[in-house]
Design a protein around this motif. Structure first.
Motif, PDB file in Angstrom:
ATOM      1  N   VAL A 169       0.861  -1.183   0.000  1.00 21.93           N
ATOM      2  CA  VAL A 169       0.000   0.000   0.000  1.00 21.93           C
ATOM      3  C   VAL A 169       0.898   1.235   0.000  1.00 21.93           C
ATOM      4  O   VAL A 169       1.842   1.327   0.786  1.00 21.93           O
ATOM      5  N   SER A 170       0.619   2.154  -0.888  1.00 22.68           N
ATOM      6  CA  SER A 170       1.456   3.345  -1.028  1.00 22.68           C
ATOM      7  C   SER A 170       1.222   4.311   0.121  1.00 22.68           C
ATOM      8  O   SER A 170       0.175   4.290   0.777  1.00 22.68           O
ATOM      9  N   ALA A 175      -2.418   7.809   3.398  1.00 20.45           N
ATOM     10  CA  ALA A 175      -2.787   9.176   3.777  1.00 20.45           C
ATOM     11  C   ALA A 175      -4.231   9.479   3.396  1.00 20.45           C
ATOM     12  O   ALA A 175      -4.991  10.046   4.192  1.00 20.45           O
ATOM     13  N   GLU A 176      -4.636   9.093   2.201  1.00 21.51           N
ATOM     14  CA  GLU A 176      -6.007   9.343   1.762  1.00 21.51           C
ATOM     15  C   GLU A 176      -7.006   8.577   2.617  1.00 21.51           C
ATOM     16  O   GLU A 176      -8.085   9.079   2.938  1.00 21.51           O
ATOM     17  N   HIS A 177      -6.642   7.337   2.987  1.00 17.26           N
ATOM     18  CA  HIS A 177      -7.561   6.520   3.781  1.00 17.26           C
ATOM     19  C   HIS A 177      -7.768   7.123   5.163  1.00 17.26           C
ATOM     20  O   HIS A 177      -8.881   7.109   5.692  1.00 17.26           O
ATOM     21  N   LEU A 178      -6.705   7.646   5.768  1.00 17.02           N
ATOM     22  CA  LEU A 178      -6.794   8.141   7.135  1.00 17.02           C
ATOM     23  C   LEU A 178      -7.273   9.582   7.241  1.00 17.02           C
ATOM     24  O   LEU A 178      -7.860   9.969   8.247  1.00 17.02           O
ATOM     25  N   TRP A 179      -6.995  10.390   6.200  1.00 17.83           N
ATOM     26  CA  TRP A 179      -7.322  11.817   6.307  1.00 17.83           C
ATOM     27  C   TRP A 179      -8.261  12.322   5.213  1.00 17.83           C
ATOM     28  O   TRP A 179      -8.654  13.470   5.233  1.00 17.83           O
ATOM     29  N   GLY A 180      -8.595  11.500   4.240  1.00 20.60           N
ATOM     30  CA  GLY A 180      -9.491  11.940   3.183  1.00 20.60           C
ATOM     31  C   GLY A 180      -8.787  12.783   2.141  1.00 20.60           C
ATOM     32  O   GLY A 180      -7.568  12.921   2.140  1.00 20.60           O
ATOM     33  N   ASP A 181      -9.564  13.372   1.239  1.00 18.83           N
ATOM     34  CA  ASP A 181      -8.947  14.099   0.131  1.00 18.83           C
ATOM     35  C   ASP A 181      -8.295  15.399   0.576  1.00 18.83           C
ATOM     36  O   ASP A 181      -7.554  16.018  -0.183  1.00 18.83           O
ATOM     37  N   GLY A 182      -8.515  15.833   1.816  1.00 16.12           N
ATOM     38  CA  GLY A 182      -7.840  17.014   2.330  1.00 16.12           C
ATOM     39  C   GLY A 182      -6.341  16.817   2.457  1.00 16.12           C
ATOM     40  O   GLY A 182      -5.589  17.787   2.607  1.00 16.12           O
ATOM     41  N   ILE A 183      -5.888  15.577   2.384  1.00 12.62           N
ATOM     42  CA  ILE A 183      -4.462  15.283   2.523  1.00 12.62           C
ATOM     43  C   ILE A 183      -3.672  15.833   1.342  1.00 12.62           C
ATOM     44  O   ILE A 183      -2.441  15.922   1.379  1.00 12.62           O
ATOM     45  N   PHE A 189       4.960  13.116   4.084  1.00 15.02           N
ATOM     46  CA  PHE A 189       4.259  12.027   4.751  1.00 15.02           C
ATOM     47  C   PHE A 189       4.933  11.631   6.057  1.00 15.02           C
ATOM     48  O   PHE A 189       4.847  10.477   6.474  1.00 15.02           O
ATOM     49  N   ASP A 190       5.569  12.586   6.730  1.00 16.59           N
ATOM     50  CA  ASP A 190       6.253  12.280   7.984  1.00 16.59           C
ATOM     51  C   ASP A 190       5.300  11.727   9.034  1.00 16.59           C
ATOM     52  O   ASP A 190       5.679  10.891   9.862  1.00 16.59           O
ATOM     53  N   PHE A 191       4.045  12.187   9.010  1.00 13.79           N
ATOM     54  CA  PHE A 191       3.073  11.729  10.000  1.00 13.79           C
ATOM     55  C   PHE A 191       2.796  10.238   9.838  1.00 13.79           C
ATOM     56  O   PHE A 191       2.483   9.550  10.809  1.00 13.79           O
ATOM     57  N   ILE A 192       2.905   9.709   8.619  1.00 15.36           N
ATOM     58  CA  ILE A 192       2.700   8.280   8.400  1.00 15.36           C
ATOM     59  C   ILE A 192       3.822   7.482   9.058  1.00 15.36           C
ATOM     60  O   ILE A 192       3.585   6.479   9.728  1.00 15.36           O
ATOM     61  N   TYR A 193       5.062   7.938   8.862  1.00 18.91           N
ATOM     62  CA  TYR A 193       6.189   7.258   9.493  1.00 18.91           C
ATOM     63  C   TYR A 193       5.999   7.207  11.002  1.00 18.91           C
ATOM     64  O   TYR A 193       6.285   6.191  11.645  1.00 18.91           O
ATOM     65  N   SER A 194       5.525   8.304  11.568  1.00 16.50           N
ATOM     66  CA  SER A 194       5.331   8.377  13.017  1.00 16.50           C
ATOM     67  C   SER A 194       4.277   7.377  13.487  1.00 16.50           C
ATOM     68  O   SER A 194       4.477   6.665  14.482  1.00 16.50           O
ATOM     69  N   HIS A 195       3.157   7.295  12.785  1.00 16.76           N
ATOM     70  CA  HIS A 195       2.099   6.358  13.158  1.00 16.76           C
ATOM     71  C   HIS A 195       2.576   4.912  13.039  1.00 16.76           C
ATOM     72  O   HIS A 195       2.299   4.084  13.915  1.00 16.76           O
ATOM     73  N   ILE A 196       3.274   4.598  11.956  1.00 18.77           N
ATOM     74  CA  ILE A 196       3.759   3.231  11.760  1.00 18.77           C
ATOM     75  C   ILE A 196       4.768   2.864  12.837  1.00 18.77           C
ATOM     76  O   ILE A 196       4.746   1.751  13.391  1.00 18.77           O
ATOM     77  N   LYS A 197       5.657   3.793  13.169  1.00 15.40           N
ATOM     78  CA  LYS A 197       6.638   3.562  14.226  1.00 15.40           C
ATOM     79  C   LYS A 197       5.946   3.268  15.549  1.00 15.40           C
ATOM     80  O   LYS A 197       6.334   2.338  16.281  1.00 15.40           O
ATOM     81  N   MET A 218       7.956   2.481  -2.681  1.00 13.60           N
ATOM     82  CA  MET A 218       6.555   2.196  -3.021  1.00 13.60           C
ATOM     83  C   MET A 218       5.619   2.439  -1.842  1.00 13.60           C
ATOM     84  O   MET A 218       4.597   3.093  -1.986  1.00 13.60           O
ATOM     85  N   GLY A 219       5.953   1.899  -0.668  1.00 15.31           N
ATOM     86  CA  GLY A 219       5.069   2.045   0.477  1.00 15.31           C
ATOM     87  C   GLY A 219       5.372   1.013   1.526  1.00 15.31           C
ATOM     88  O   GLY A 219       6.537   0.796   1.882  1.00 15.31           O
ATOM     89  N   TYR A 220       4.317   0.308   1.995  1.00 13.62           N
ATOM     90  CA  TYR A 220       4.476  -0.666   3.071  1.00 13.62           C
ATOM     91  C   TYR A 220       3.637  -1.903   2.763  1.00 13.62           C
ATOM     92  O   TYR A 220       2.640  -1.853   2.052  1.00 13.62           O
ATOM     93  N   LYS A 221       4.064  -3.018   3.362  1.00  8.32           N
ATOM     94  CA  LYS A 221       3.326  -4.271   3.229  1.00  8.32           C
ATOM     95  C   LYS A 221       3.178  -4.898   4.605  1.00  8.32           C
ATOM     96  O   LYS A 221       4.119  -4.943   5.384  1.00  8.32           O
ATOM     97  N   PHE A 222       1.961  -5.371   4.901  1.00  6.89           N
ATOM     98  CA  PHE A 222       1.698  -6.072   6.151  1.00  6.89           C
ATOM     99  C   PHE A 222       1.626  -7.557   5.812  1.00  6.89           C
ATOM    100  O   PHE A 222       0.729  -8.007   5.121  1.00  6.89           O
TER     101      PHE A 222
END
Length: 224
Positions: A169-170, A175-183, A189-197, A218-222
């Motif tokens: 997932v990119s 970002a779009e999933h968590l914050w909507g189109d306002g992102i 995308f530093d806030f994403i790194y923080s949440h994942i950490k 590309m992104g991350y994989k679970f």
């Protein structure tokens, strides 16, 4: 949940938006056919609440576009039209459910939640991934028997990862999933790194394996 409300009746649209937003969901709106078509072409949603009669076009044509492009969004038709033909047409095209106006917002939420459970979590209220257990109704997360306290965004991100397990997932999709189109206004995308950490740290401290892998560039994989 990330929800799109396609409804031209302002009062109803705003009531639905407020109801879902107050419950901690991302809720976007569209009040016309063209506005709605633009959103579903650009963004993905857990569930789309779709009115049939819209200024500028027919909501069923938006549903047809989603299916023709193989988009996985759940679709709940909300309409004042209560004829059997309308219901059958919507369901035959590929809608997941149909709710006739007027309705109680609590029933609407229950229908939306059921659609998302069916599409993403095999219809269960209890989501299990190896040693991770998530109660979707209570929004509780455990590793084995150890509770894990996550913030609202961390919880939403963990669900998003598990729903898309094994897929890359990119950062933009997250970002779009968590914050909507306002992102679109974000500079990075530093806030994403923080949440994942934070998610990784909390899960591992509870005894969980590390399932979040970076797919560089590309992104991350679970994955297990």
């Amino acid at each position: 949940m990330k929800i799109l409300v396609i409804e031209d009746e302002e009062g109803l649209r705003e009531s639905i938006e407020e109801y879902f937003t107050e419950a901690g969901n991302i809720c976007e709106t569209a009040n016309s056919y063209q506005n709605a078509l633009g959103k579903v072409s650009l963004y993905r949603y857990d569930c789309i609440l779709l009115d049939i009669t819209l200024p500028g076009g027919n909501g069923l044509d938006i549903l047809k576009s989603l299916k023709e492009n193989n988009h996985p969004d759940g679709v709940l038709i909300i309409s004042a039209k209560n004829s059997l033909d309308d219901r059958l047409e919507g369901l035959n095209i590929g809608a997941d459910d149909y709710l006739v106006k007027p309705f109680h917002l609590s029933e609407l939420k229950a229908r939306v939640s059921a659609i998302i459970r069916r599409k993403s979590f095999n219809g269960s209220n209890l989501l299990v991934f190896n040693e991770i257990t998530i109660d979707l109704l209570a929004k509780d997360v455990k590793v084995g028997t150890t509770p894990v306290k996550l913030t609202r965004k961390e919880y939403a991100l963990l669900l998003y990862f598990i729903a898309n397990k094994g897929k890359v997932v990119s950062k933009n999709a997250i970002a779009e999933h968590l914050w909507g189109d306002g992102i679109d206004m974000a500079n990075n995308f530093d806030f994403i790194y923080s949440h994942i950490k934070n998610i990784r740290k909390k899960l591992m401290e509870a005894g969980c394996n590390d399932y979040i892998q970076a797919a560089y560039g590309m992104g991350y994989k679970f994955t297990a």
